[in-house]
Write an enzyme that holds these catalytic residues in place. Sequence first.
Site, PDB file in Angstrom:
ATOM      1  N   ARG A 237       0.661  -4.148   8.562  1.00 12.09           N
ATOM      2  CA  ARG A 237       1.376  -3.060   9.234  1.00 12.09           C
ATOM      3  C   ARG A 237       2.705  -2.834   8.509  1.00 12.09           C
ATOM      4  O   ARG A 237       3.375  -3.785   8.111  1.00 12.09           O
ATOM      5  CB  ARG A 237       1.643  -3.393  10.717  1.00 12.09           C
ATOM      6  CG  ARG A 237       0.406  -3.432  11.602  1.00 12.09           C
ATOM      7  CD  ARG A 237      -0.178  -2.043  11.808  1.00 12.09           C
ATOM      8  NE  ARG A 237      -1.309  -2.046  12.724  1.00 12.09           N
ATOM      9  CZ  ARG A 237      -2.575  -2.200  12.387  1.00 12.09           C
ATOM     10  NH1 ARG A 237      -2.866  -2.415  11.103  1.00 12.09           N
ATOM     11  NH2 ARG A 237      -3.540  -2.172  13.279  1.00 12.09           N
ATOM     12  N   GLU A 266       1.022   7.627   9.783  1.00 15.44           N
ATOM     13  CA  GLU A 266      -0.335   7.860   9.291  1.00 15.44           C
ATOM     14  C   GLU A 266      -1.005   8.936  10.137  1.00 15.44           C
ATOM     15  O   GLU A 266      -1.228   8.705  11.325  1.00 15.44           O
ATOM     16  CB  GLU A 266      -1.135   6.557   9.335  1.00 15.44           C
ATOM     17  CG  GLU A 266      -0.542   5.469   8.437  1.00 15.44           C
ATOM     18  CD  GLU A 266      -1.282   4.144   8.517  1.00 15.44           C
ATOM     19  OE1 GLU A 266      -2.289   4.057   9.257  1.00 15.44           O
ATOM     20  OE2 GLU A 266      -0.853   3.184   7.854  1.00 15.44           O
ATOM     21  N   HIS A 286      -5.192   3.197   4.460  1.00 20.81           N
ATOM     22  CA  HIS A 286      -5.526   2.323   5.587  1.00 20.81           C
ATOM     23  C   HIS A 286      -7.041   2.138   5.707  1.00 20.81           C
ATOM     24  O   HIS A 286      -7.637   2.345   6.764  1.00 20.81           O
ATOM     25  CB  HIS A 286      -4.948   2.871   6.902  1.00 20.81           C
ATOM     26  CG  HIS A 286      -4.705   1.786   7.914  1.00 20.81           C
ATOM     27  ND1 HIS A 286      -3.702   1.844   8.853  1.00 20.81           N
ATOM     28  CD2 HIS A 286      -5.339   0.597   8.142  1.00 20.81           C
ATOM     29  CE1 HIS A 286      -3.730   0.760   9.615  1.00 20.81           C
ATOM     30  NE2 HIS A 286      -4.714  -0.007   9.192  1.00 20.81           N
TER      31      HIS A 286
END
Length: 329
Positions: A237, A266, A286
């Site tokens: 993260r 994101e 991601h």
Amino acid sequence: MKVYVRAPMSEIRLRELQELFEEVVYDPWNKTGERFYEKEMLEALKTVQPDILITELDRITEAVVSNYKGLKVIGDCRANPANIDVEACSAHGIPVLCTPARNATAVAEMLVGMLIAYMRKLLPATAWVRDGQWIEGTTPYYTWMGNELHGKHVGFVGFGAVGKAAAHLLDAFGCSISYYDPYVSDTPYTKCELQELFTACDVISIHLPVLPATEKLISRDLLYTMKPDAVFVNTARSAVVDMEALQDMAREKRIKGILLDVLNSEPPLPDDLKIIENDNVLLTPHICGATYEVTDHQSDIITERLKAWKKQEQLERIVYNYHSLKMPL
């Protein structure tokens, strides 16, 4: 009991659920590609009227559990139930089951792949060939010479399932493994302090959850103690890293490379994308945990945990909110 399945499930485990419970309604989010937010989730629950919900991305809020009273348990196909108001579930006596380590193998393999791709310059070398630059007189052997993983000292910040899986793979490459994690011991690898890790290692890999104690734990001061030829990797993260400092490091080329699978926003905002303007950065969207096999892993874990819950076995181990439930299981 009726089970409402909103997460992708393997066929074999779906059949097992159909044998375990009276009725199973299979409506996974990936059919449409859309998760349910509060309003849609509540409407769906009132329509289906399940006793058990298996979800992955849907938003389970206070309003959802307050206005639909039929849930006896929620199974969340995530390592941590970030999509669920766990406090609200606890207040309403709803146990929450998760699927820890469902994507540990996927992330670990991708991490190793990113390191090899970056250290061996695969992306720019491929572009060099594609763009017609491999011509008579060029020397690709020396132009694209890179580094081996073998012999590198890799440091893990956080040593849970993903870190351990990645360490196991990197161990096979002949890497030296160290880690910082106050809650982990009894491993075959070297435990050390955070500052020592950043100063000594050739690769730093971040594997931290976002908690008050971990937000921006990876500070500017820590980052700037890394060796000039080191590589920084974050597949966890972005909130645990001082991203402004990391942007500065990329621009100043203070370290050899920065490999990221996560950003502050994101999809990214313009400020987030500034870091990719630097040629010492590899950025993926991601996707480190995105493999088809993850569906099989989460299906196995959640089914086994529902079986244990049904038998009222191992509850302290499998129920995420076991200690905060306001009503007995």
